[in-house]
Design a protein around this motif. Structure first.
Motif, PDB file in Angstrom:
ATOM      1  N   GLY A  84      47.697  34.783  35.390  1.00 16.69           N
ATOM      2  CA  GLY A  84      47.776  35.998  36.396  1.00 16.69           C
ATOM      3  C   GLY A  84      46.446  36.376  36.870  1.00 16.69           C
ATOM      4  N   HIS A  85      46.095  36.930  37.921  1.00 25.05           N
ATOM      5  CA  HIS A  85      44.769  37.666  38.448  1.00 25.05           C
ATOM      6  C   HIS A  85      44.311  38.649  37.263  1.00 25.05           C
ATOM      7  CE1 HIS A  85      41.948  39.092  40.960  1.00 25.05           C
ATOM      8  NE2 HIS A  85      42.243  40.416  40.707  1.00 25.05           N
ATOM      9  N   LEU A  86      42.940  38.577  37.142  1.00 21.62           N
ATOM     10  CA  LEU A  86      42.194  39.064  36.059  1.00 21.62           C
ATOM     11  C   LEU A  86      41.219  40.054  36.636  1.00 21.62           C
ATOM     12  CD1 LEU A  86      41.588  39.618  33.194  1.00 21.62           C
ATOM     13  CD2 LEU A  86      40.064  37.525  33.131  1.00 21.62           C
ATOM     14  N   GLN A  87      41.443  41.408  36.217  1.00 22.53           N
ATOM     15  CA  GLN A  87      40.626  42.300  36.830  1.00 22.53           C
ATOM     16  C   GLN A  87      39.397  42.380  35.998  1.00 22.53           C
ATOM     17  OE1 GLN A  87      43.654  45.351  36.298  1.00 22.53           O
ATOM     18  NE2 GLN A  87      43.088  45.748  38.784  1.00 22.53           N
ATOM     19  N   THR A  88      38.286  42.786  36.449  1.00 16.49           N
ATOM     20  CA  THR A  88      36.888  42.631  35.601  1.00 16.49           C
ATOM     21  C   THR A  88      37.148  43.655  34.322  1.00 16.49           C
ATOM     22  OG1 THR A  88      35.781  44.053  37.180  1.00 16.49           O
ATOM     23  CG2 THR A  88      35.197  41.810  37.060  1.00 16.49           C
ATOM     24  N   ILE A 101      41.804  30.414  30.867  1.00 14.81           N
ATOM     25  CA  ILE A 101      41.960  31.448  31.690  1.00 14.81           C
ATOM     26  C   ILE A 101      41.999  30.607  33.280  1.00 14.81           C
ATOM     27  CG2 ILE A 101      40.937  33.557  33.072  1.00 14.81           C
ATOM     28  CD1 ILE A 101      39.572  34.313  30.379  1.00 14.81           C
ATOM     29  N   HIS A 102      43.262  30.720  33.734  1.00 17.94           N
ATOM     30  CA  HIS A 102      43.453  29.738  34.987  1.00 17.94           C
ATOM     31  C   HIS A 102      42.963  30.570  36.154  1.00 17.94           C
ATOM     32  CE1 HIS A 102      46.828  27.229  33.526  1.00 17.94           C
ATOM     33  NE2 HIS A 102      46.439  27.778  32.249  1.00 17.94           N
ATOM     34  N   SER A 103      42.612  31.657  36.013  1.00 18.03           N
ATOM     35  CA  SER A 103      42.483  32.583  37.585  1.00 18.03           C
ATOM     36  C   SER A 103      41.312  32.916  37.831  1.00 18.03           C
ATOM     37  CB  SER A 103      43.460  33.729  37.411  1.00 18.03           C
ATOM     38  OG  SER A 103      43.414  34.390  35.901  1.00 18.03           O
ATOM     39  N   VAL A 104      40.277  32.289  37.762  1.00 20.21           N
ATOM     40  CA  VAL A 104      38.764  32.645  37.980  1.00 20.21           C
ATOM     41  C   VAL A 104      38.784  32.645  39.468  1.00 20.21           C
ATOM     42  CG1 VAL A 104      36.466  32.205  37.874  1.00 20.21           C
ATOM     43  CG2 VAL A 104      37.838  32.389  35.901  1.00 20.21           C
ATOM     44  N   SER A 106      36.298  34.724  41.618  1.00 22.96           N
ATOM     45  CA  SER A 106      35.320  35.533  42.027  1.00 22.96           C
ATOM     46  C   SER A 106      34.136  35.443  41.302  1.00 22.96           C
ATOM     47  CB  SER A 106      35.350  37.003  42.365  1.00 22.96           C
ATOM     48  OG  SER A 106      35.428  37.672  41.369  1.00 22.96           O
ATOM     49  N   GLU A 107      33.044  35.369  41.777  1.00 21.50           N
ATOM     50  CA  GLU A 107      31.605  35.239  41.033  1.00 21.50           C
ATOM     51  C   GLU A 107      31.523  36.483  39.891  1.00 21.50           C
ATOM     52  OE1 GLU A 107      28.111  34.707  43.234  1.00 21.50           O
ATOM     53  OE2 GLU A 107      26.823  34.576  41.314  1.00 21.50           O
ATOM     54  N   LYS A 108      31.836  37.568  40.556  1.00 24.19           N
ATOM     55  CA  LYS A 108      31.811  38.573  39.724  1.00 24.19           C
ATOM     56  C   LYS A 108      32.602  38.637  38.501  1.00 24.19           C
ATOM     57  CE  LYS A 108      32.864  43.640  40.197  1.00 24.19           C
ATOM     58  NZ  LYS A 108      34.289  44.275  40.507  1.00 24.19           N
ATOM     59  N   LEU A 109      34.007  38.028  38.562  1.00 24.90           N
ATOM     60  CA  LEU A 109      34.852  37.917  37.605  1.00 24.90           C
ATOM     61  C   LEU A 109      34.096  37.023  36.534  1.00 24.90           C
ATOM     62  CD1 LEU A 109      37.482  38.304  35.820  1.00 24.90           C
ATOM     63  CD2 LEU A 109      38.471  36.652  37.477  1.00 24.90           C
ATOM     64  N   ALA A 110      33.784  35.735  37.142  1.00 26.85           N
ATOM     65  CA  ALA A 110      33.162  34.673  36.373  1.00 26.85           C
ATOM     66  C   ALA A 110      31.939  35.376  35.457  1.00 26.85           C
ATOM     67  CB  ALA A 110      32.585  33.609  36.992  1.00 26.85           C
ATOM     68  N   ARG A 111      31.134  36.005  36.195  1.00 26.62           N
ATOM     69  CA  ARG A 111      30.210  36.639  35.322  1.00 26.62           C
ATOM     70  C   ARG A 111      30.345  37.520  34.300  1.00 26.62           C
ATOM     71  NH1 ARG A 111      25.260  35.577  37.492  1.00 26.62           N
ATOM     72  NH2 ARG A 111      25.099  34.745  39.317  1.00 26.62           N
ATOM     73  N   GLN A 112      31.221  38.424  34.431  1.00 24.70           N
ATOM     74  CA  GLN A 112      31.783  39.196  33.247  1.00 24.70           C
ATOM     75  C   GLN A 112      32.413  38.414  32.205  1.00 24.70           C
ATOM     76  OE1 GLN A 112      31.339  42.050  32.835  1.00 24.70           O
ATOM     77  NE2 GLN A 112      32.898  42.984  31.458  1.00 24.70           N
ATOM     78  N   ILE A 113      33.277  37.425  32.577  1.00 22.06           N
ATOM     79  CA  ILE A 113      33.836  36.525  31.290  1.00 22.06           C
ATOM     80  C   ILE A 113      32.653  35.935  30.558  1.00 22.06           C
ATOM     81  CG2 ILE A 113      34.971  34.363  31.084  1.00 22.06           C
ATOM     82  CD1 ILE A 113      36.751  35.082  33.415  1.00 22.06           C
ATOM     83  N   VAL A 126      37.678  27.766  31.342  1.00 20.58           N
ATOM     84  CA  VAL A 126      38.292  28.641  32.629  1.00 20.58           C
ATOM     85  C   VAL A 126      38.548  27.612  33.831  1.00 20.58           C
ATOM     86  CG1 VAL A 126      37.039  30.568  32.291  1.00 20.58           C
ATOM     87  CG2 VAL A 126      36.100  29.045  33.813  1.00 20.58           C
ATOM     88  N   LEU A 127      39.685  27.798  34.608  1.00 17.08           N
ATOM     89  CA  LEU A 127      40.033  27.179  35.756  1.00 17.08           C
ATOM     90  C   LEU A 127      39.525  28.175  36.998  1.00 17.08           C
ATOM     91  CD1 LEU A 127      43.460  25.574  34.961  1.00 17.08           C
ATOM     92  CD2 LEU A 127      41.277  24.560  34.302  1.00 17.08           C
ATOM     93  N   LEU A 128      39.089  27.184  38.045  1.00 17.69           N
ATOM     94  CA  LEU A 128      38.908  28.101  39.390  1.00 17.69           C
ATOM     95  C   LEU A 128      40.182  27.964  40.123  1.00 17.69           C
ATOM     96  CD1 LEU A 128      35.405  26.330  39.945  1.00 17.69           C
ATOM     97  CD2 LEU A 128      35.949  28.432  38.348  1.00 17.69           C
ATOM     98  N   GLU A 129      40.580  29.277  40.583  1.00 17.83           N
ATOM     99  CA  GLU A 129      41.894  29.320  41.364  1.00 17.83           C
ATOM    100  C   GLU A 129      41.552  28.972  42.789  1.00 17.83           C
ATOM    101  OE1 GLU A 129      44.269  32.786  40.637  1.00 17.83           O
ATOM    102  OE2 GLU A 129      45.483  32.441  42.342  1.00 17.83           O
ATOM    103  N   VAL A 130      42.449  28.187  43.485  1.00 12.77           N
ATOM    104  CA  VAL A 130      42.029  27.892  44.772  1.00 12.77           C
ATOM    105  C   VAL A 130      43.216  28.151  45.706  1.00 12.77           C
ATOM    106  CG1 VAL A 130      41.669  26.072  46.338  1.00 12.77           C
ATOM    107  CG2 VAL A 130      40.588  25.932  44.270  1.00 12.77           C
TER     108      VAL A 130
END
Ligand SMILES: *Cc1c(COP(=O)(O)O)cnc(C)c1O
Length: 242
Positions: A84-88, A101-104, A106-113, A126-130
């Motif tokens: 599911g969607h992950l909040q920062t 983590i299947h649901s990356v 945004s860049e902001k989320l990726a940076r936080q991870i 991680v997977l990038l969600e399209v």
């Protein structure tokens, strides 16, 4: 033991095999392995245990909170997937828990991870969600931006881009998803050929209860199935429990 879960898993595995055979026949190649993620959101740990007893080891959850509670029961027996969607603000809890983590989206989320994984000395896959259909109600980057997004994310430390994920629109006729799955598969193959650092492009996660046979025929090598294994989810119970 509830025999229905066991029978359901056998039926899903049979359908997977048939879809793999159809794909192999169409593409003239050998059977490609497909990884089944049992999606246990809104289902109890007792039901999860039954799926584990049937040999499933990869479990998918939608919400970090629910996963934290269940993970206490199973610990390291499982491979844990966040779908599911992950909040920062939940990343600190998510990174120690999930193998993938299947649901990356945004860049902001990726940076936080990346930051949290660094603190934990972990390399987070991680997977990038399209968002293949461009639905405004769904998360994910547009198909046309996927490569650019992968370039940004793969430059971050402590993180590996392991592939792509999509949630197709729900159509009554799963055939309607076929062109969407096909376009994501083509993007996946094209992105595999661009060698980016920290980017393996190993997994293409697409297909759920309604459409996993079509997804496999179109090249998915990871599918996420809940309802076909555990039956319908009871959201009313979930709401009172929360
Ligand atoms: C719930 C969910 C699934 C499983 O859905 P079913 O239709 O029950 O198989 C798969 N992927 C994601 C992202 C989900 O939220």
């Amino acid at each position: 033991m509830d025999l229905s879960i066991k029978c359901n898993i056998a039926a899903v595995e049979q359908n997977i095999q048939l879809a793999q055979e159809r794909r192999a026949k169409r593409t003239g190649s050998t059977l490609m392995p497909v990884k089944l993620i049992a999606v246990t959101k809104n289902h109890s740990t007792a039901e999860m245990q039954q799926a584990i007893d049937c040999g499933l080891t990869a479990i998918g959850e939608n919400r970090v909170q629910e996963a934290v509670a269940k993970y206490d029961v199973f610990q390291d027996q499982l491979e844990y997937h966040l779908l599911g969607h992950l909040q920062t603000n939940k990343v600190k809890q998510a990174v120690p828990l999930f193998d993938l983590i299947h649901s990356v989206d945004s860049e902001k989320l990726a940076r936080q991870i990346s930051r949290v994984a660094g603190e934990l000395n972990k390399v987070q896959q991680v997977l990038l969600e399209v968002n293949v259909a461009g639905e405004i109600t769904k998360f994910g980057v547009p198909l046309a931006d996927a490569l650019h997004f992968a370039k940004l994310v793969s430059e971050l430390p402590n993180l590996v881009v392991s592939g792509l994920m999509t949630i197709a629109p729900h159509y009554d006729d799963p055939e309607a998803t076929r062109p969407l799955f096909r376009s994501l598969y083509e993007k996946f193959i094209a992105m595999k050929q661009v060698s980016l650092p920290n980017c393996t492009m190993q997994w293409l996660s697409m297909g759920m209860t309604n459409d996993y046979p079509v997804a496999i025929e179109e090249g998915a090598n990871m599918i996420r199935v809940g309802t076909a294994i555990f039956g319908a989810r009871n959201y009313a119970i979930e709401l009172t429990r929360r």
